[in-house]
Design a protein around this motif. Sequence first.
Motif, PDB file in Angstrom:
ATOM      1  N   UNK A 245       0.822  -1.202   0.000  1.00 43.13           N
ATOM      2  CA  UNK A 245       0.000   0.000   0.000  1.00 43.13           C
ATOM      3  C   UNK A 245       0.861   1.259   0.000  1.00 43.13           C
ATOM      4  N   UNK A 246       1.983   1.205   0.705  1.00 40.45           N
ATOM      5  CA  UNK A 246       2.870   2.362   0.749  1.00 40.45           C
ATOM      6  C   UNK A 246       3.497   2.624  -0.611  1.00 40.45           C
ATOM      7  N   UNK A 247       3.769   1.572  -1.370  1.00 41.63           N
ATOM      8  CA  UNK A 247       4.303   1.751  -2.719  1.00 41.63           C
ATOM      9  C   UNK A 247       3.217   2.293  -3.634  1.00 41.63           C
ATOM     10  N   UNK A 248       1.987   1.769  -3.524  1.00 45.92           N
ATOM     11  CA  UNK A 248       0.883   2.243  -4.367  1.00 45.92           C
ATOM     12  C   UNK A 248       0.655   3.737  -4.182  1.00 45.92           C
ATOM     13  N   UNK A 249       0.634   4.160  -2.941  1.00 48.87           N
ATOM     14  CA  UNK A 249       0.321   5.555  -2.668  1.00 48.87           C
ATOM     15  C   UNK A 249       1.441   6.472  -3.144  1.00 48.87           C
ATOM     16  N   UNK A 250       2.631   5.916  -3.392  1.00 45.92           N
ATOM     17  CA  UNK A 250       3.767   6.721  -3.856  1.00 45.92           C
ATOM     18  C   UNK A 250       3.687   7.059  -5.334  1.00 45.92           C
ATOM     19  N   UNK A 251       2.867   6.328  -6.080  1.00 48.18           N
ATOM     20  CA  UNK A 251       2.790   6.560  -7.513  1.00 48.18           C
ATOM     21  C   UNK A 251       3.928   5.901  -8.259  1.00 48.18           C
ATOM     22  N   UNK A 252       3.927   6.079  -9.584  1.00 48.09           N
ATOM     23  CA  UNK A 252       4.860   5.341 -10.425  1.00 48.09           C
ATOM     24  C   UNK A 252       6.318   5.723 -10.190  1.00 48.09           C
ATOM     25  N   UNK A 253       6.641   7.001 -10.233  1.00 49.08           N
ATOM     26  CA  UNK A 253       8.046   7.404 -10.162  1.00 49.08           C
ATOM     27  C   UNK A 253       8.656   7.039  -8.821  1.00 49.08           C
ATOM     28  N   UNK A 254       8.028   7.470  -7.746  1.00 49.57           N
ATOM     29  CA  UNK A 254       8.582   7.168  -6.422  1.00 49.57           C
ATOM     30  C   UNK A 254       8.448   5.693  -6.092  1.00 49.57           C
ATOM     31  N   UNK A 255       7.372   5.075  -6.576  1.00 51.82           N
ATOM     32  CA  UNK A 255       7.178   3.654  -6.310  1.00 51.82           C
ATOM     33  C   UNK A 255       8.262   2.798  -6.931  1.00 51.82           C
ATOM     34  N   UNK A 256       8.599   3.088  -8.199  1.00 48.70           N
ATOM     35  CA  UNK A 256       9.657   2.312  -8.847  1.00 48.70           C
ATOM     36  C   UNK A 256      11.001   2.547  -8.174  1.00 48.70           C
ATOM     37  N   UNK A 257      11.241   3.775  -7.739  1.00 48.82           N
ATOM     38  CA  UNK A 257      12.485   4.057  -7.021  1.00 48.82           C
ATOM     39  C   UNK A 257      12.547   3.286  -5.711  1.00 48.82           C
ATOM     40  N   UNK A 258      11.420   3.234  -5.005  1.00 51.66           N
ATOM     41  CA  UNK A 258      11.365   2.497  -3.742  1.00 51.66           C
ATOM     42  C   UNK A 258      11.648   1.021  -3.956  1.00 51.66           C
ATOM     43  N   UNK A 259      11.041   0.448  -4.983  1.00 52.84           N
ATOM     44  CA  UNK A 259      11.255  -0.965  -5.280  1.00 52.84           C
ATOM     45  C   UNK A 259      12.718  -1.233  -5.617  1.00 52.84           C
TER      46      UNK A 259
END
Length: 356
Positions: A245-259
């Motif tokens: 859920x934390x990755x989803x709420x980050x959106x694509x750019x920040x989510x991919x960076x987080x992953x």
Amino acid sequence: PIQALAIRQARLVRDPGGTRGRRANGHAGGASGRWEESPMLLQAWTKSSPAKLLAAQQTLLHRFVRQPLTGSRVAGLNTVDSGQVSDGVTVVLAHGFGSGLGFFYRNFDALLADKRVGRIVAFDWLGMGGSERPDCRSAPRMPILGQLGCNSRFSQEQATDFFIDPVEQWFKELGLSRVLLFGHSLGGYLAARFALKYPGYAEHLVLASPVGFSARPADTLPRSDIPRNLRIIDSLWSANVTPQQLVRVSGHRRGTQTIRRALAARLPNLVGDDADLLAEYLYHITVAPASGEFAMNSLLQPSITKTSAGVYAREPLEPILGGLEAASLRVVYGDHDWMRPANEASARSALAGLRR
């Protein structure tokens, strides 16, 4: 902030187009599906979709697996199958929490090179990876005060059955029996629960870094006595807030960076295509609609004592593993395995009980 986004969860339903028998590591194929009442806001925010998830899986497998794999949807579960390549045993691979069958990309060819292995079949658990994703009213989501509108109200047994009952139907539809069932992490726990409830399908059971052998320590500290940073994590866990859920709420750019950061920290040896393609795959299975990930709270619970911190099953394996019938069992932990300290002693005790 997750609730504030008001992203509707959705069901992943069976693909009416019939994709069985198409190459999972070749071109189009695999276990495709669509989300009923497609969550357009979620797809726009994350720049992900079922098609992109499956494309990432296929690209990963096509890049690293030489053996042709057939992709299909079986009993609602995303599946890849090597087919029978020799007279050896059939190995079934079951992934862990937050993972998917694509994480076995380095294991298919290596296992099939052993003449004792005749076939490999891997699947995604219900609600995870590319499998069907029942919404939060039908997923193993713990009832939380203030979140009563979207809870399945499953009992502990029902939360476990959510995952293992479809696997029994999956075995039936594929005509599998007397296999070697391999489960990793949460997949190891669920594989053991499957073998206990449905004896006869797994002749050999191998659990790699399994969670859930030992009971939660009696000296677990109350939330008020643990450090603030750990108290926040414990509170989020108990409120059904998952890493996904934390990755989803980050959106694509920040989510991919987080992953990418998480993958680099966990698997620092990955470079080049391994890192890039696995990160792309992991991103898409992470931001797909929430479903099976609620097992984090419904099946597991954190514990912090004065000397340790760990994750424990709400229904531990050690007391019930004596009911395991007609299956050889192996339990494997790594030298630096974070699951080992909390589970090794209980696993050894359970194995000793089975051998008596």
